[in-house]
Design an enzyme around this catalytic site. Structure first.
Site, mmCIF file in Angstrom:
data_model
loop_
_atom_site.group_PDB
_atom_site.id
_atom_site.type_symbol
_atom_site.label_atom_id
_atom_site.label_comp_id
_atom_site.label_asym_id
_atom_site.label_seq_id
_atom_site.Cartn_x
_atom_site.Cartn_y
_atom_site.Cartn_z
ATOM 1 N N GLU A 269 0.829 -1.210 0.000
ATOM 2 C CA GLU A 269 0.000 0.000 0.000
ATOM 3 C C GLU A 269 0.864 1.260 0.000
ATOM 4 O O GLU A 269 0.476 2.283 -0.570
ATOM 5 C CB GLU A 269 -0.948 -0.003 1.198
ATOM 6 C CG GLU A 269 -1.888 -1.206 1.279
ATOM 7 C CD GLU A 269 -2.688 -1.464 0.016
ATOM 8 O OE1 GLU A 269 -2.883 -0.521 -0.793
ATOM 9 O OE2 GLU A 269 -3.119 -2.613 -0.184
ATOM 10 N N GLU A 298 -0.692 -0.563 -9.857
ATOM 11 C CA GLU A 298 -0.310 -1.820 -9.212
ATOM 12 C C GLU A 298 1.160 -2.143 -9.438
ATOM 13 O O GLU A 298 1.805 -2.771 -8.594
ATOM 14 C CB GLU A 298 -1.194 -2.954 -9.728
ATOM 15 C CG GLU A 298 -1.113 -4.239 -8.927
ATOM 16 C CD GLU A 298 -1.630 -4.115 -7.505
ATOM 17 O OE1 GLU A 298 -1.296 -4.995 -6.677
ATOM 18 O OE2 GLU A 298 -2.358 -3.146 -7.205
#
Length: 504
Positions: A269, A298
């Site tokens: 994250e 991502e």
């Protein structure tokens, strides 16, 4: 100021106002998943639906169409990669999509997503798919309505995928995943046949949650996440969000007897957060201040999690720190043994805990199932059985519980159909970008051993973050690496790393 400049300013101002409303949505979602008391769920659904309606009104205002029409053939749109050209091009694409969606459908989707996530969290805790089935059935129906409203030729999956990976197609994703699977399967089989196995019990010792938080934040800061413009909180399913410039929220979850769950979700994250913090804040609300695609987003999280955070060099620097933070758990453990444990390859049930070799097989399963749901080839009622069948086929494991099986992910409850393939695209882009960064910057592992991570972060900011949506994901890959997206870099890195670990 000429007429075109004035029109552009009106368009940009209007778009930024819509973005402010969207940022309120983001904050409501963050609060719901981190701090909101359970009893507040129904009112939160009403709040979220109301704000979503206001955003949709703002984003579909007929004036946007008039402004875009006036700018279409202007000098401001001549170069599609200029600041103004990129803004006009992306806003036209978004406007064309959003004006096809009725406001009532947008509000229904938002309300159902809020309610669905709450029902999912309770159903997962109770290990009860039947409790989740009705609202998932409703969400699938709404997503089919959305796809129909947007229009498609080949499959209803296409317009939903476009929300996360603009310009990508289901047909291409299917080919990409198939090629990767063909290359992964022999590697997984070779590792399974190796007599070398790490001692993963190291990771199940006692790791106090409070210390995990401190250590995770220390690592996130070291790789370049700015906590003066962000924070870390606990949630059921880790995520990252950005309510606005200089406000990036990371989340994780804690298991005191599984080190990897928290630590690698924090790195993951934080990678998302570093990208968000690297976007040009003066362009907030405009495409030039937004991320390219979820696949590219991502790629940033997976690079910091895997290419960096699971590397031997990273732990040659951080393992002594970890031993000081967790003396009871790690005092008798060597760095080499710890490195082996965090890189154990074993077919598993939980996607977010999967090793980097088998991870993409988890994604392939989800992609095939959600595509089948949308194409009416699979019913929601039959989803648990189909899930277990594919897990047995792809990974040789079957979950004894729905909580660790079909209920493990939050995505479908939130209506995020088309999202899952971006994880694999991210892995592919990450490997390709990392290989190029290593070539451009010299020996990155030598830098990591010294605790130097910011050189890589700055390279990523220069090559990716600062451009916003100026280029597509495919164009960005070509510009940075000189090659189209391919599975070759990822397979090469995995083969080298795990060949060493497992004596292949």
């Amino acid at each position: 100021m000429n007429q075109h400049d004035e029109t552009y300013d009106l368009l940009a101002t209007h778009t930024r106002e819509a973005a402010i409303l969207s940022s309120i949505q983001e904050l409501l979602e963050w609060d719901e998943r981190t701090k909101m008391p359970p009893a507040g769920g129904q009112h939160r659904a009403d709040q979220a639906a109301h704000v979503a309606g206001l955003v949709h009104q703002k984003q579909t205002d007929p004036m946007i169409g008039e402004w875009l029409s006036a700018l279409a053939d202007s000098p401001l749109a001549a170069d599609p990669t200029s600041d103004t050209g990129a803004v006009i091009r992306h806003l036209q694409h978004d406007y064309n999509k959003k004006t096809k969606l009725p406001q009532t459908l947008v509000e229904q989707l938002t309300r159902t997503a809020v309610e669905g996530q709450q029902v999912w969290a309770a159903a997962r805790k109770a290990n009860n798919f039947a409790a989740f089935e009705p609202i998932l059935e409703k969400m699938v129906g709404l997503k089919k309505q959305e796809a129909a409203a947007l229009g498609f030729e080949a499959t209803p999956y296409d317009p939903l995928l476009d929300d996360y990976e603009p310009g990508e197609t289901t047909a291409n994703i299917t080919c990409v995943l198939a090629d990767l699977r063909d290359a992964l399967v022999p590697l997984v089989q070779a590792i399974a046949g190796s007599a070398k196995r790490p001692d993963v019990s190291i990771l199940t010792r006692h790791y106090p949650a409070s210390v995990q938080e401190t250590f995770g934040k220390q690592a996130a800061a070291a790789i370049g996440f700015d906590f003066s413009a962000g924070r870390l909180d606990a949630t059921d399913h880790p995520f990252c969000c950005m309510p606005g410039p200089n406000d990036v929220r990371l989340t994780t979850r804690y298991d005191e007897h599984w080190f990897s769950d928290c630590f690698f979700s924090v790195l993951h994250e934080a990678g998302h957060g570093i990208y968000d913090q690297g976007l040009p804040s003066d362009q907030f609300g405009l495409p030039t201040g937004e991320y390219v695609s979820l696949g590219i987003h991502e790629s940033q999280s997976r690079m910091w999690e895997n290419q960096v955070g699971r590397s031997r060099a990273f732990w040659e620097y951080f393992f002594p720190v970890a031993q000081k933070e967790f003396p009871q758990a790690l005092s008798d453990v060597t760095c080499s043994n710890f490195y082996g444990a965090i890189n154990d390859v074993e077919p598993s049930l939980i996607r977010v805990e999967a090793d980097e070799v088998t991870y993409n097989l988890h994604i392939l399963i989800r992609f095939e199932l959600e595509k089948a749901l949308l194409e009416d080839q699979l019913s929601v009622a039959d989803l648990p059985g189909a899930w277990n069948k594919k897990y047995h086929e792809f990974l040789g494991v079957v979950s004894p519980t729905a909580a660790d099986g079909v209920l493990q992910d939050v995505h479908w409850s939130a209506g995020l159909f088309g999202y899952f393939p971006t994880y694999t695209l991210g892995n592919l882009y990450a490997a390709q970008f990392f290989a190029q960064a290593n070539e451009d910057l010299g020996d990155l592992n030598a830098q990591f051993r010294r605790g130097e991570f910011l050189t890589l972060r700055e390279w990523l900011r220069e090559k990716i973050h600062r451009h916003g949506k100026r280029y597509s994901a495919a164009e960005l890959a070509e510009r940075i690496t000189g090659k189209p997206l391919s599975h070759e870099a990822l397979i090469g890195q995995l083969s080298a790393k795990y060949g060493e670990l497992y004596g292949l």
